[in-house]
Design a protein around this motif. Sequence first.
Motif, short mmCIF file in Angstrom:
data_model
loop_
_atom_site.label_atom_id
_atom_site.label_comp_id
_atom_site.label_asym_id
_atom_site.label_seq_id
_atom_site.Cartn_x
_atom_site.Cartn_y
_atom_site.Cartn_z
N ARG A 92 0.81 -1.22 0.00
CA ARG A 92 0.00 0.00 0.00
C ARG A 92 0.84 1.27 0.00
N ASP A 93 2.14 1.14 -0.16
CA ASP A 93 3.00 2.32 -0.12
C ASP A 93 2.70 3.29 -1.25
N ARG A 95 0.05 3.91 -2.73
CA ARG A 95 -1.25 4.57 -2.69
C ARG A 95 -1.16 5.98 -2.08
N THR A 96 -0.15 6.22 -1.31
CA THR A 96 0.05 7.54 -0.72
C THR A 96 0.92 8.37 -1.64
N LEU A 100 0.16 14.41 -0.98
CA LEU A 100 -0.35 14.29 0.38
C LEU A 100 0.79 14.33 1.40
N LEU A 101 1.91 13.71 1.08
CA LEU A 101 3.04 13.72 2.01
C LEU A 101 3.60 15.12 2.19
N GLU A 104 1.31 17.01 4.39
CA GLU A 104 1.41 16.60 5.79
C GLU A 104 2.65 17.22 6.44
#
Length: 298
Positions: A92-93, A95-96, A100-101, A104
Amino acid sequence: MDIRDFVKKQESALKKYRRVYKILDFLTISLVLFTLMFLLNMDKVFAMMTTFEVRAGTSYDLAGISIAFENVALALISAFMALILTFLIHRRDDRTGILLLVEEKYPNLQEKLRTAYDNRETDNIIVNDLLNIVSSGISKVQSSAFLKRRRLTLGLILILASASTLGIIMSNDIHTDFNPEDVITLLEDAGLLPQDEDTSGDLYDITDEGSDDDGSGTEDLTGETAIIVVEGTEVDLTLPPGTGTGFSNQQEAEEADEDFDQSSPYEISIISSQAYYEELPEGYESVIKSYFEEMAKN
């Protein structure tokens, strides 16, 4: 700074960091699995498998170091299982996304960065003003901010600890009392593994058919003709009478009266040979004759 170039640069850096995490996890899991299998005597399983029983007990020389086949096989199995587990952990890495990172890590760009990137092809006053604000904000973003240093440090420590533990265990040949044969037996009893088929009934039972007549076990090899067919050709297996003494009747041989004429006794004496008179070197006849006469006296 152009927002498209920024996204490509940060995505490239993020992929490198994630690749490092995967390698660290893969090495850690492989070492741990190999250590556990070595402790649990799983190397004995290969000697019980028909496919690998010939290889069991052999070794390979690598740079002057002898490596057992069982250890090589366990290492390959550990690597394969670690590859599957690593894939499951990091599935699932991707998917981000990088947007978004970044948001954040930098809250002042939250929602603005994604909006500006989605409308990067649009040309109007509002979008252009948003792009200018975002461009000034992303100029302060560093790629190293996405590197998880704590996770990197922890991964290196686990690898060193696992490698050190494995080295101590293998150098001292430390094993547990666990026996894989017991597990295989339990699985076979539970019906989870196919049991070995009993092939003893397939063996041909050889009986002495010749003892049904008189118990002597003898056959008349020179009697009735025995014919077999080999590739369409008839072959006579009958031995004609008188061929070879190996098939003669032992009783008749013992009863045969053999007459021998005893030779007359004679006095045992030494007789000199006359061979030295034949083709002797000229001038040496007397010397050679005296030599053999002395030999005859002794």
